[in-house]
Write an enzyme that holds these catalytic residues in place. Structure first.
Site, PDB file in Angstrom:
ATOM      1  N   ASP A  67      61.825 -29.062 -29.592  1.00 26.16           N
ATOM      2  CA  ASP A  67      61.285 -30.384 -29.286  1.00 26.16           C
ATOM      3  C   ASP A  67      61.092 -30.414 -27.778  1.00 26.16           C
ATOM      4  O   ASP A  67      62.066 -30.360 -27.020  1.00 26.16           O
ATOM      5  CB  ASP A  67      62.280 -31.449 -29.745  1.00 26.16           C
ATOM      6  N   TYR A 151      42.187 -34.579 -21.220  1.00 23.71           N
ATOM      7  CA  TYR A 151      40.922 -35.132 -21.716  1.00 23.71           C
ATOM      8  C   TYR A 151      40.417 -36.144 -20.702  1.00 23.71           C
ATOM      9  O   TYR A 151      41.213 -36.765 -19.980  1.00 23.71           O
ATOM     10  CB  TYR A 151      41.144 -35.776 -23.091  1.00 23.71           C
ATOM     11  N   TYR A 161      41.173 -44.343 -28.107  1.00 23.69           N
ATOM     12  CA  TYR A 161      42.070 -43.310 -27.581  1.00 23.69           C
ATOM     13  C   TYR A 161      43.414 -43.903 -27.161  1.00 23.69           C
ATOM     14  O   TYR A 161      44.402 -43.190 -27.033  1.00 23.69           O
ATOM     15  CB  TYR A 161      41.414 -42.580 -26.405  1.00 23.69           C
ATOM     16  N   THR A 200      40.310 -30.984 -33.819  1.00 26.77           N
ATOM     17  CA  THR A 200      41.613 -30.476 -34.242  1.00 26.77           C
ATOM     18  C   THR A 200      42.251 -31.489 -35.188  1.00 26.77           C
ATOM     19  O   THR A 200      41.771 -32.616 -35.350  1.00 26.77           O
ATOM     20  CB  THR A 200      42.528 -30.272 -33.031  1.00 26.77           C
TER      21      THR A 200
END
Length: 271
Positions: A67, A151, A161, A200
């Protein structure tokens, strides 16, 4: 076509979930270019994805669950990786991002703040934690390359987003700040790649993704950069050919980021 740009280099790749993942493509290209790798993802992602298939295609690369928001998990990962490699690490890819607010449908102006903090921790602070842990353990070689995927929503607002835009902005800021520190301390270079929208598993879950993708395709002089294109770019940034590049947010988007408007978009509105 392989040129052995990473011959003798060793790296950790975070975030490969399935064959649609950019990290999956990067892993395959890194091995093709002569690198040895360790694959890592969160335990829940390891259960959901098909990373063992990727490991088999990458010379049976070890898969070490971690993690990335957990310092003990990261310490275990870096210790196991350096033991496996018999030495220090030359490159790291951070391809990690998730927003509970996006998944649960909370609007940005009606955000759930506990979810927001999780978004920032998973998608941005984990990058800081990865580098802080590596630096503390002296796990990276001098001139190592650390990359994270970003991005353009870090600079511009994209409806849907959501809080991921804030997370990407923080991610890019961390790259600059930690790049300064790590550069002076160990000559380690730190950069982010601002990639075109890619379908993706994670990206496709963003509301309006098809619209983002189509708009970017029409706006970009070269069209959208694919996941395979991004993998190639990552390889160059892991290589010694770019050893003086650091603290940069590098746009890999077919020209989208610097195009005000394209003829194709204007024609669409004039129809």
């Amino acid at each position: 076509m392989a040129n052995q740009l990473l011959s003798g280099k060793k790296g950790i790749i975070f975030g490969a979930l399935d064959e649609r993942s950019i990290a999956w493509k990067v892993a395959l290209r890194a091995v093709e270019e002569g690198a040895e790798i360790v694959l890592s993802n969160a335990p829940v992602a390891l259960r959901m994805g098909t990373i063992k298939e990727l490991a088999a295609q990458c010379n049976n690369a070890p898969v070490i669950g971690a993690d990335a928001t957990s310092i003990p998990d990261l310490e275990n990962l870096f210790n196991q990786a350096t033991e496996h490699f018999g030495g220090k690490i030359d490159f790291v890819l951070h391809s990690i991002g998730m927003s509970p607010n996006v998944r649960k449908g909370f609007a940005y102006d009606g955000t759930n703040y506990d979810n927001f903090l999780k978004t920032l921790d998973i998608s941005a602070l984990s990058f800081h934690k990865v580098m802080q842990t590596a630096k503390k353990l002296d796990a990276l070689n001098e001139w190592a390359s650390v990359l994270a995927l970003s991005y353009i929503a870090a600079q511009r607002t994209f409806p849907g987003y959501n809080d991921m835009g804030d997370a990407k902005a923080l991610l890019e800021s961390i790259a600059r700040s930690f790049g300064y520190s790590y550069g002076f301390a160990k000559k380690v270079r730190v950069n982010t790649i601002s990639q075109s929208p890619v379908p993706t598993t994670a990206g496709s879950g963003v509301a309006g993704f098809d619209g983002f993708y189509g708009y970017a395709e029409k706006m970009s002089p070269l069209g959208n950069a694919s996941a395979a294109d991004c993998a190639n770019y990552c390889i160059t940034l892991f290589s010694d050919l770019t050893r003086m590049v650091t603290m940069q947010n590098l746009f890999h988007d077919g020209g989208f980021s610097f195009t005000g408007v394209s003829e194709g978009v204007v024609e669409r509105f004039n129809q």
